[in-house]
Write a protein that holds these residues in place. Sequence first.
Motif, PDB file in Angstrom:
ATOM      1  N   LYS A   1     -17.308  -2.815  -9.565  1.00 10.53           N
ATOM      2  CA  LYS A   1     -17.099  -2.714  -8.125  1.00 10.53           C
ATOM      3  C   LYS A   1     -15.654  -2.311  -7.884  1.00 10.53           C
ATOM      4  O   LYS A   1     -14.755  -2.703  -8.640  1.00 10.53           O
ATOM      5  CB  LYS A   1     -17.441  -4.030  -7.437  1.00 10.53           C
ATOM      6  N   MET A   2     -15.413  -1.509  -6.833  1.00  7.21           N
ATOM      7  CA  MET A   2     -14.086  -0.939  -6.638  1.00  7.21           C
ATOM      8  C   MET A   2     -13.595  -1.130  -5.204  1.00  7.21           C
ATOM      9  O   MET A   2     -14.332  -0.918  -4.238  1.00  7.21           O
ATOM     10  CB  MET A   2     -14.109   0.553  -6.972  1.00  7.21           C
ATOM     11  N   GLN A   3     -12.323  -1.501  -5.092  1.00  5.96           N
ATOM     12  CA  GLN A   3     -11.626  -1.667  -3.815  1.00  5.96           C
ATOM     13  C   GLN A   3     -10.404  -0.746  -3.871  1.00  5.96           C
ATOM     14  O   GLN A   3      -9.592  -0.851  -4.791  1.00  5.96           O
ATOM     15  CB  GLN A   3     -11.208  -3.127  -3.671  1.00  5.96           C
ATOM     16  N   ILE A   4     -10.269   0.158  -2.881  1.00  2.00           N
ATOM     17  CA  ILE A   4      -9.294   1.242  -2.993  1.00  2.00           C
ATOM     18  C   ILE A   4      -8.435   1.317  -1.735  1.00  2.00           C
ATOM     19  O   ILE A   4      -8.952   1.507  -0.627  1.00  2.00           O
ATOM     20  CB  ILE A   4     -10.024   2.580  -3.226  1.00  2.00           C
ATOM     21  N   PHE A   5      -7.112   1.189  -1.914  1.00  2.00           N
ATOM     22  CA  PHE A   5      -6.147   1.258  -0.812  1.00  2.00           C
ATOM     23  C   PHE A   5      -5.357   2.560  -0.909  1.00  2.00           C
ATOM     24  O   PHE A   5      -4.987   3.000  -1.992  1.00  2.00           O
ATOM     25  CB  PHE A   5      -5.142   0.109  -0.899  1.00  2.00           C
ATOM     26  N   HIS A   6      -5.043   3.154   0.261  1.00  2.00           N
ATOM     27  CA  HIS A   6      -4.175   4.333   0.261  1.00  2.00           C
ATOM     28  C   HIS A   6      -3.519   4.484   1.633  1.00  2.00           C
ATOM     29  O   HIS A   6      -4.137   4.198   2.660  1.00  2.00           O
ATOM     30  CB  HIS A   6      -4.970   5.600  -0.049  1.00  2.00           C
ATOM     31  N   GLY A   7      -2.275   4.921   1.628  1.00  2.00           N
ATOM     32  CA  GLY A   7      -1.544   5.121   2.877  1.00  2.00           C
ATOM     33  C   GLY A   7      -1.616   6.549   3.368  1.00  2.00           C
ATOM     34  O   GLY A   7      -1.553   7.499   2.580  1.00  2.00           O
ATOM     35  N   THR A   8      -1.719   6.722   4.680  1.00  2.00           N
ATOM     36  CA  THR A   8      -1.821   8.064   5.255  1.00  2.00           C
ATOM     37  C   THR A   8      -0.526   8.853   5.111  1.00  2.00           C
ATOM     38  O   THR A   8      -0.540  10.083   5.175  1.00  2.00           O
ATOM     39  CB  THR A   8      -2.200   7.994   6.748  1.00  2.00           C
ATOM     40  N   ALA A   9       0.605   8.160   4.935  1.00  2.00           N
ATOM     41  CA  ALA A   9       1.903   8.833   4.834  1.00  2.00           C
ATOM     42  C   ALA A   9       2.365   8.988   3.388  1.00  2.00           C
ATOM     43  O   ALA A   9       3.557   9.255   3.142  1.00  2.00           O
ATOM     44  CB  ALA A   9       2.946   8.065   5.645  1.00  2.00           C
ATOM     45  N   ASP A  10       1.466   8.846   2.450  1.00  2.00           N
ATOM     46  CA  ASP A  10       1.807   8.964   1.028  1.00  2.00           C
ATOM     47  C   ASP A  10       2.097  10.428   0.697  1.00  2.00           C
ATOM     48  O   ASP A  10       1.230  11.290   0.844  1.00  2.00           O
ATOM     49  CB  ASP A  10       0.649   8.442   0.176  1.00  2.00           C
ATOM     50  N   THR A  11       3.295  10.710   0.223  1.00  2.00           N
ATOM     51  CA  THR A  11       3.654  12.071  -0.182  1.00  2.00           C
ATOM     52  C   THR A  11       3.911  12.163  -1.683  1.00  2.00           C
ATOM     53  O   THR A  11       4.390  13.199  -2.167  1.00  2.00           O
ATOM     54  CB  THR A  11       4.909  12.550   0.575  1.00  2.00           C
ATOM     55  N   THR A  12       3.595  11.115  -2.415  1.00  2.00           N
ATOM     56  CA  THR A  12       3.703  11.141  -3.878  1.00  2.00           C
ATOM     57  C   THR A  12       2.345  11.415  -4.503  1.00  2.00           C
ATOM     58  O   THR A  12       2.203  12.307  -5.339  1.00  2.00           O
ATOM     59  CB  THR A  12       4.271   9.809  -4.404  1.00  2.00           C
ATOM     60  N   LEU A  13       1.359  10.646  -4.096  1.00  2.00           N
ATOM     61  CA  LEU A  13      -0.045  10.899  -4.435  1.00  2.00           C
ATOM     62  C   LEU A  13      -0.745  11.020  -3.086  1.00  2.00           C
ATOM     63  O   LEU A  13      -1.098  10.018  -2.472  1.00  2.00           O
ATOM     64  CB  LEU A  13      -0.622   9.768  -5.289  1.00  2.00           C
ATOM     65  N   ASP A  14      -0.908  12.229  -2.626  1.00  2.00           N
ATOM     66  CA  ASP A  14      -1.204  12.483  -1.211  1.00  2.00           C
ATOM     67  C   ASP A  14      -2.533  11.857  -0.756  1.00  2.00           C
ATOM     68  O   ASP A  14      -3.446  11.612  -1.549  1.00  2.00           O
ATOM     69  CB  ASP A  14      -1.202  13.976  -0.933  1.00  2.00           C
ATOM     70  N   TYR A  15      -2.587  11.630   0.535  1.00  2.00           N
ATOM     71  CA  TYR A  15      -3.682  10.887   1.168  1.00  2.00           C
ATOM     72  C   TYR A  15      -5.089  11.402   0.860  1.00  2.00           C
ATOM     73  O   TYR A  15      -6.017  10.596   0.754  1.00  2.00           O
ATOM     74  CB  TYR A  15      -3.444  10.845   2.679  1.00  2.00           C
TER      75      TYR A  15
END
Length: 260
Positions: A179-193
């Motif tokens: 099972k997977m839970q995945i977070f990401h930021g909309t302003a990420d410019t290193t590993l883009d959104y």
Amino acid sequence: MYVYIPTTQLKPAPIILAIHYCSGTAQRYFAGSNYASLADTHGFIVIYPNSPSSGGCWDVASTASLTHGGGGDSQTIINMVDYAVKNYGGDAARVYATGSSSGAMMTNVLAGAYPDVIKAGSVYSGVPDGCFFVPGATAGMATPGWNGACSSGTNIKTAQAWGDLVRSYYPGFKGMYPKMQIFHGTADTTLDYPNLAEQLKEWSNVLGLTFTKNVTNTPQPAYTQIVYGDGSKLVGYSAQGVGHTVPIHESMDLAWFGIA
């Protein structure tokens, strides 16, 4: 391999792999997260792997690391789990992975290449399993196989194509994937959104799930929960205005892992 053994340990004890970011170390991830203090409360073991590369990044790009039993950093981390089970009273049936940035990438790689070991993953600002593949990449590089198309979010595939990649890393595996839970930021410019959507496409295909709904302001203001199926096997979290990386949500991780 660095290990935190809690003051009061469950027997056998769940194991959490807490995997650091590029330029990081096991010690920094220990200091920058609350897993160890929570281990004292809940009795689980924490393994903090330390990257062997000169730049502190994980090999998530080589054929070896992306293949079950193929070697590379992924198998080394799995060997740490085996050691903890044999020597520290770890529970082989309750092994979980989490990480930030490069550690998030490795969490996805472990879930794909070693689904027989990893039961659940929590990913903070990563990329899909297999997205960073670079022919000839090895863990000895300062940055083992940097892939600009992937990091910029332009490596776009269908859900089926991503799922086929994951399944190819352990051919013949017939069991349940984590099972997977995945977070990401909309302003990420290193590993883009866009990498959030690609990860969700990938794991939705592997787990056989379809999108159900979005829940705004969950688990906090400006975060949106993205639910697949009944939400028990795959959820995403889009963090509005958050850059690289999304802050660790340890209590959510423990709940996702079924520890607390």
